[in-house]
Design a protein around this motif. Sequence first.
Motif, PDB file in Angstrom:
ATOM      1  N   SER A  53     -48.200 -23.372   2.840  1.00 22.29           N
ATOM      2  CA  SER A  53     -48.988 -24.567   3.159  1.00 22.29           C
ATOM      3  C   SER A  53     -49.821 -25.069   1.979  1.00 22.29           C
ATOM      4  O   SER A  53     -50.383 -26.159   2.044  1.00 22.29           O
ATOM      5  N   TYR A  59     -45.754 -30.377   3.744  1.00 22.47           N
ATOM      6  CA  TYR A  59     -46.187 -31.471   4.620  1.00 22.47           C
ATOM      7  C   TYR A  59     -45.250 -32.683   4.585  1.00 22.47           C
ATOM      8  O   TYR A  59     -45.278 -33.492   5.515  1.00 22.47           O
ATOM      9  N   SER A  60     -44.444 -32.809   3.528  1.00 31.46           N
ATOM     10  CA  SER A  60     -43.686 -34.052   3.363  1.00 31.46           C
ATOM     11  C   SER A  60     -42.177 -33.866   3.271  1.00 31.46           C
ATOM     12  O   SER A  60     -41.441 -34.849   3.238  1.00 31.46           O
TER      13      SER A  60
END
Length: 218
Positions: A53, A59-60
């Motif tokens: 993380s 996240y993308s």
Amino acid sequence: MSEHIIKATGRNVEGKGASRRLRRAASIPAIVYGGAAAPQPIQLEHEKTWLASQNEWFYSSILSLDIDGKVQKVLLRDMQRHPFKQIIMHLDFQRVDENQALKAAVPLHFINEDKSPAGKSADVVVMHELNEVTVSCLPKDLPEFIEIDLAALKVGDIVHLSELKLPKGVEIPELKLGKEHDVAVVTAKHGREEAEAPAEGESADVPAAKVAKKDDEK
């Protein structure tokens, strides 16, 4: 596009009590949903997931979620963190259909700002108005980031959303909503323009100090 593999295992017990027990055992409760299959509760090892993380791609990018040896393509859709501890409380993953367009937030990477006329000028402030943009594309076309070359940026310049160079097959849905949605992504202004801008609640014509002085004279 790099493959990012996240290990997970299925879980049969749900509820707040079960989730608390998982967290005490250094695991993260999570859910996978979407597509033709039913939602599936899973758990992930906290330390490895926490390290993953810390990367932008978590996240993308489309993730390869390995659940008990079976891999599903997913996007992270929600992360719940502890208010002050470095603990991930819960994760939501959405299954990805390779034949169906998706929407995802993609980070913006700004390059060559320091080489630009604006970047070299000591009294110019370069503002990044956006750090990510929502795009629409097929999963195979989803970029990990969009690069913005600022080498030619001069004072007074504004880079708008419509000026971004997008990879083939990628579009920005917001631009279809009208010209008013073609917002600024980067601006370059003289530093004194920022300093001279009146603060909220203050008059642009009368300095606050003068206003206070007038009040004292009453």
